[in-house]
Design a protein around this motif. Structure first.
Motif, PDB file in Angstrom:
ATOM      1  N   ARG A  42      -3.339 -12.105  56.311  1.00  0.00           N
ATOM      2  CA  ARG A  42      -2.017 -12.306  56.908  1.00  0.00           C
ATOM      3  C   ARG A  42      -1.190 -11.080  56.505  1.00  0.00           C
ATOM      4  NH1 ARG A  42      -0.393 -16.984  54.846  1.00  0.00           N
ATOM      5  NH2 ARG A  42      -1.262 -18.172  56.560  1.00  0.00           N
ATOM      6  N   CYS A  43      -0.670 -10.378  57.483  1.00  0.00           N
ATOM      7  CA  CYS A  43       0.065  -9.135  57.242  1.00  0.00           C
ATOM      8  C   CYS A  43       1.482  -9.293  57.766  1.00  0.00           C
ATOM      9  CB  CYS A  43      -0.618  -7.977  57.958  1.00  0.00           C
ATOM     10  SG  CYS A  43      -2.343  -7.801  57.479  1.00  0.00           S
ATOM     11  N   SER A  44       2.443  -9.037  56.903  1.00  0.00           N
ATOM     12  CA  SER A  44       3.829  -9.168  57.315  1.00  0.00           C
ATOM     13  C   SER A  44       4.668  -8.059  56.699  1.00  0.00           C
ATOM     14  CB  SER A  44       4.382 -10.536  56.896  1.00  0.00           C
ATOM     15  OG  SER A  44       4.279 -10.698  55.498  1.00  0.00           O
ATOM     16  N   GLY A  45       5.772  -7.764  57.353  1.00  0.00           N
ATOM     17  CA  GLY A  45       6.711  -6.797  56.803  1.00  0.00           C
ATOM     18  C   GLY A  45       7.440  -7.415  55.627  1.00  0.00           C
ATOM     19  N   THR A  46       7.871  -6.576  54.718  1.00  0.00           N
ATOM     20  CA  THR A  46       8.628  -7.052  53.563  1.00  0.00           C
ATOM     21  C   THR A  46       9.723  -6.036  53.266  1.00  0.00           C
ATOM     22  OG1 THR A  46       8.423  -7.912  51.314  1.00  0.00           O
ATOM     23  CG2 THR A  46       7.091  -6.014  51.844  1.00  0.00           C
ATOM     24  N   PRO A  47      10.859  -6.491  52.776  1.00  0.00           N
ATOM     25  CA  PRO A  47      11.941  -5.547  52.494  1.00  0.00           C
ATOM     26  C   PRO A  47      11.535  -4.503  51.460  1.00  0.00           C
ATOM     27  CG  PRO A  47      12.725  -7.815  52.374  1.00  0.00           C
ATOM     28  CD  PRO A  47      11.224  -7.869  52.490  1.00  0.00           C
ATOM     29  N   ALA A  48      11.972  -3.288  51.692  1.00  0.00           N
ATOM     30  CA  ALA A  48      11.730  -2.198  50.738  1.00  0.00           C
ATOM     31  C   ALA A  48      12.707  -2.331  49.582  1.00  0.00           C
ATOM     32  CB  ALA A  48      11.904  -0.857  51.438  1.00  0.00           C
ATOM     33  N   PRO A  49      12.431  -1.662  48.474  1.00  0.00           N
ATOM     34  CA  PRO A  49      13.384  -1.672  47.364  1.00  0.00           C
ATOM     35  C   PRO A  49      14.754  -1.200  47.822  1.00  0.00           C
ATOM     36  CG  PRO A  49      11.341  -0.608  46.724  1.00  0.00           C
ATOM     37  CD  PRO A  49      11.262  -0.865  48.200  1.00  0.00           C
ATOM     38  N   ALA A  50      15.787  -1.638  47.142  1.00  0.00           N
ATOM     39  CA  ALA A  50      17.170  -1.351  47.532  1.00  0.00           C
ATOM     40  C   ALA A  50      17.590   0.088  47.287  1.00  0.00           C
ATOM     41  CB  ALA A  50      18.106  -2.289  46.786  1.00  0.00           C
ATOM     42  N   SER A  51      16.695   0.955  46.883  1.00  0.00           N
ATOM     43  CA  SER A  51      17.064   2.329  46.529  1.00  0.00           C
ATOM     44  C   SER A  51      17.299   3.217  47.740  1.00  0.00           C
ATOM     45  CB  SER A  51      15.984   2.937  45.645  1.00  0.00           C
ATOM     46  OG  SER A  51      14.764   2.997  46.350  1.00  0.00           O
ATOM     47  N   GLY A  52      17.204   2.695  48.954  1.00  0.00           N
ATOM     48  CA  GLY A  52      17.486   3.503  50.136  1.00  0.00           C
ATOM     49  C   GLY A  52      16.287   3.586  51.043  1.00  0.00           C
ATOM     50  N   PRO A  53      16.449   4.254  52.183  1.00  0.00           N
ATOM     51  CA  PRO A  53      15.391   4.285  53.183  1.00  0.00           C
ATOM     52  C   PRO A  53      14.170   5.096  52.767  1.00  0.00           C
ATOM     53  CG  PRO A  53      17.237   5.637  53.871  1.00  0.00           C
ATOM     54  CD  PRO A  53      17.657   4.928  52.623  1.00  0.00           C
ATOM     55  N   ARG A  54      14.315   6.064  51.907  1.00  0.00           N
ATOM     56  CA  ARG A  54      13.165   6.857  51.472  1.00  0.00           C
ATOM     57  C   ARG A  54      13.167   6.889  49.945  1.00  0.00           C
ATOM     58  NH1 ARG A  54      10.660   9.435  55.445  1.00  0.00           N
ATOM     59  NH2 ARG A  54       9.757  11.080  54.199  1.00  0.00           N
ATOM     60  N   GLN A  55      12.007   6.714  49.392  1.00  0.00           N
ATOM     61  CA  GLN A  55      11.895   6.699  47.945  1.00  0.00           C
ATOM     62  C   GLN A  55      10.879   7.755  47.548  1.00  0.00           C
ATOM     63  OE1 GLN A  55      10.115   3.190  46.150  1.00  0.00           O
ATOM     64  NE2 GLN A  55      11.916   3.056  44.824  1.00  0.00           N
ATOM     65  N   ASN A  56      11.289   8.698  46.746  1.00  0.00           N
ATOM     66  CA  ASN A  56      10.402   9.792  46.327  1.00  0.00           C
ATOM     67  C   ASN A  56       9.787  10.498  47.529  1.00  0.00           C
ATOM     68  OD1 ASN A  56      10.926   9.065  43.667  1.00  0.00           O
ATOM     69  ND2 ASN A  56       9.186   7.664  43.612  1.00  0.00           N
ATOM     70  N   GLY A  57      10.550  10.638  48.602  1.00  0.00           N
ATOM     71  CA  GLY A  57      10.076  11.341  49.792  1.00  0.00           C
ATOM     72  C   GLY A  57       9.136  10.531  50.661  1.00  0.00           C
ATOM     73  N   HIS A  58       8.981   9.232  50.404  1.00  0.00           N
ATOM     74  CA  HIS A  58       8.058   8.405  51.167  1.00  0.00           C
ATOM     75  C   HIS A  58       8.824   7.476  52.099  1.00  0.00           C
ATOM     76  CE1 HIS A  58       4.711   9.747  48.764  1.00  0.00           C
ATOM     77  NE2 HIS A  58       5.359   9.426  47.667  1.00  0.00           N
ATOM     78  N   ASP A  59       8.195   7.106  53.195  1.00  0.00           N
ATOM     79  CA  ASP A  59       8.747   6.125  54.113  1.00  0.00           C
ATOM     80  C   ASP A  59       8.935   4.812  53.360  1.00  0.00           C
ATOM     81  OD1 ASP A  59       9.107   4.165  56.082  1.00  0.00           O
ATOM     82  OD2 ASP A  59       7.893   5.262  57.518  1.00  0.00           O
ATOM     83  N   SER A  60       9.948   4.061  53.716  1.00  0.00           N
ATOM     84  CA  SER A  60      10.251   2.827  53.000  1.00  0.00           C
ATOM     85  C   SER A  60       9.542   1.599  53.575  1.00  0.00           C
ATOM     86  CB  SER A  60      11.759   2.589  53.010  1.00  0.00           C
ATOM     87  OG  SER A  60      12.179   2.350  54.336  1.00  0.00           O
ATOM     88  N   THR A  61       8.755   1.739  54.631  1.00  0.00           N
ATOM     89  CA  THR A  61       8.090   0.592  55.239  1.00  0.00           C
ATOM     90  C   THR A  61       7.110  -0.022  54.247  1.00  0.00           C
ATOM     91  OG1 THR A  61       8.263   1.622  57.409  1.00  0.00           O
ATOM     92  CG2 THR A  61       6.688  -0.185  57.173  1.00  0.00           C
ATOM     93  N   HIS A  62       7.317  -1.294  53.977  1.00  0.00           N
ATOM     94  CA  HIS A  62       6.435  -2.021  53.070  1.00  0.00           C
ATOM     95  C   HIS A  62       5.840  -3.215  53.817  1.00  0.00           C
ATOM     96  CE1 HIS A  62       8.658   0.266  50.086  1.00  0.00           C
ATOM     97  NE2 HIS A  62       7.773  -0.094  49.186  1.00  0.00           N
ATOM     98  N   TRP A  63       4.609  -3.549  53.459  1.00  0.00           N
ATOM     99  CA  TRP A  63       3.936  -4.707  54.033  1.00  0.00           C
ATOM    100  C   TRP A  63       3.412  -5.587  52.918  1.00  0.00           C
ATOM    101  CZ3 TRP A  63       1.762   0.127  55.976  1.00  0.00           C
ATOM    102  CH2 TRP A  63       2.311   0.520  57.197  1.00  0.00           C
ATOM    103  N   ARG A  64       3.319  -6.865  53.214  1.00  0.00           N
ATOM    104  CA  ARG A  64       2.644  -7.812  52.322  1.00  0.00           C
ATOM    105  C   ARG A  64       1.310  -8.137  52.986  1.00  0.00           C
ATOM    106  NH1 ARG A  64       4.527 -10.950  48.474  1.00  0.00           N
ATOM    107  NH2 ARG A  64       6.654 -10.639  49.216  1.00  0.00           N
ATOM    108  N   TRP A  65       0.220  -7.734  52.338  1.00  0.00           N
ATOM    109  CA  TRP A  65      -1.118  -8.037  52.829  1.00  0.00           C
ATOM    110  C   TRP A  65      -1.674  -9.165  51.980  1.00  0.00           C
ATOM    111  CZ3 TRP A  65      -3.736  -2.570  53.435  1.00  0.00           C
ATOM    112  CH2 TRP A  65      -3.156  -1.903  54.524  1.00  0.00           C
ATOM    113  N   SER A  66      -1.871 -10.323  52.587  1.00  0.00           N
ATOM    114  CA  SER A  66      -2.379 -11.498  51.891  1.00  0.00           C
ATOM    115  C   SER A  66      -3.783 -11.805  52.384  1.00  0.00           C
ATOM    116  CB  SER A  66      -1.478 -12.709  52.154  1.00  0.00           C
ATOM    117  OG  SER A  66      -0.148 -12.434  51.778  1.00  0.00           O
ATOM    118  N   LEU A  67      -4.723 -11.822  51.472  1.00  0.00           N
ATOM    119  CA  LEU A  67      -6.098 -12.199  51.784  1.00  0.00           C
ATOM    120  C   LEU A  67      -6.154 -13.717  51.686  1.00  0.00           C
ATOM    121  CD1 LEU A  67      -8.968 -11.308  52.419  1.00  0.00           C
ATOM    122  CD2 LEU A  67      -9.342 -10.983  49.968  1.00  0.00           C
ATOM    123  N   ILE A  68      -6.191 -14.404  52.837  1.00  0.00           N
ATOM    124  CA  ILE A  68      -6.070 -15.858  52.861  1.00  0.00           C
ATOM    125  C   ILE A  68      -7.401 -16.565  53.083  1.00  0.00           C
ATOM    126  CG2 ILE A  68      -3.636 -15.829  53.513  1.00  0.00           C
ATOM    127  CD1 ILE A  68      -4.477 -16.370  56.420  1.00  0.00           C
TER     128      ILE A  68
END
Length: 191
Positions: free
Chosen positions: A136-162
């Motif tokens: 099950r793959c879903s989007g998850t909020p990125a850390p509150a430190s802003g849209p880019r963290q250490n030069g990386h895209d802020s898109t985070h996913w939760r990958w659950s092996l169900i």
């Protein structure tokens, strides 16, 4: 924490795996990028087709062979044929309905026969008991430190092996690192 794609994404080769959730397409695109050789991507003709250029951050669009089918039954038959042929490194099938045990087992046998891995993008709750794993793959909020963290895209996913026939169930918060072209596990502290 930085891990390789295969340590977070342990898809057993020559087996059929299922993916559901609103980020299943990203999971499949990353798998397509990690696959060796061509990738056959099959979907029903009434559904919007995946844009190969849109997948470019994750995989080479020139390796994708997009196939359209008139029904889910034809998608399954096309996937079985592509798997059995062994001509592709990965077969992705977008399904709109439930998969029966017989259909799931046929795909497993075809994947084994052709030495090709299958990813079945399924609606929530529509999987087959024959699947090797279900994610099950879903989007998850990125850390509150802003849209880019250490030069990386802020898109985070939760990958659950169900579902996992050979191991334990787990879940990870991950992000895509375009510079290294790999999945990075995000620590629980968010940094």
């Amino acid at each position: 924490m930085s891990l390789t794609f295969s340590s977070v994404y342990p898809l057993k080769h020559a087996r059929a795996h299922e993916i559901c959730g609103n980020s299943a397409l990203a999971f499949a695109a990353i798998a397509a990028g990690a696959a060796k050789g061509a990738v056959v991507w099959i979907s029903e003709s009434w559904k919007p087709t995946v844009n190969p250029e849109g997948l470019a951050p994750y995989c080479d669009p020139g390796r994708l062979l997009l196939t359209r089918a008139d029904s889910q039954l034809t998608v399954l038959a096309s996937a079985e044929t592509a798997l059995r042929s062994g001509a592709a490194g990965l077969v992705v099938a977008e399904l709109s309905g439930a998969i029966g045990l017989t259909e799931g087992r046929r795909l497993q046998l075809a994947a084994e026969a052709g030495g090709t891995t299958a990813l079945l993008l399924i609606p929530e709750g529509a999987g087959s008991n024959a699947a090797e794993t279900r994610w099950r793959c879903s989007g998850t909020p990125a850390p509150a430190s802003g849209p880019r963290q250490n030069g990386h895209d802020s898109t985070h996913w939760r990958w659950s092996l169900i579902k996992n026939k050979i191991g334990t169930l787990s879940e990870w918060i991950v992000r895509w690192d375009a510079a290294s072209h790999r999945v990075i596990v995000v620590s629980e502290a968010g940094g």
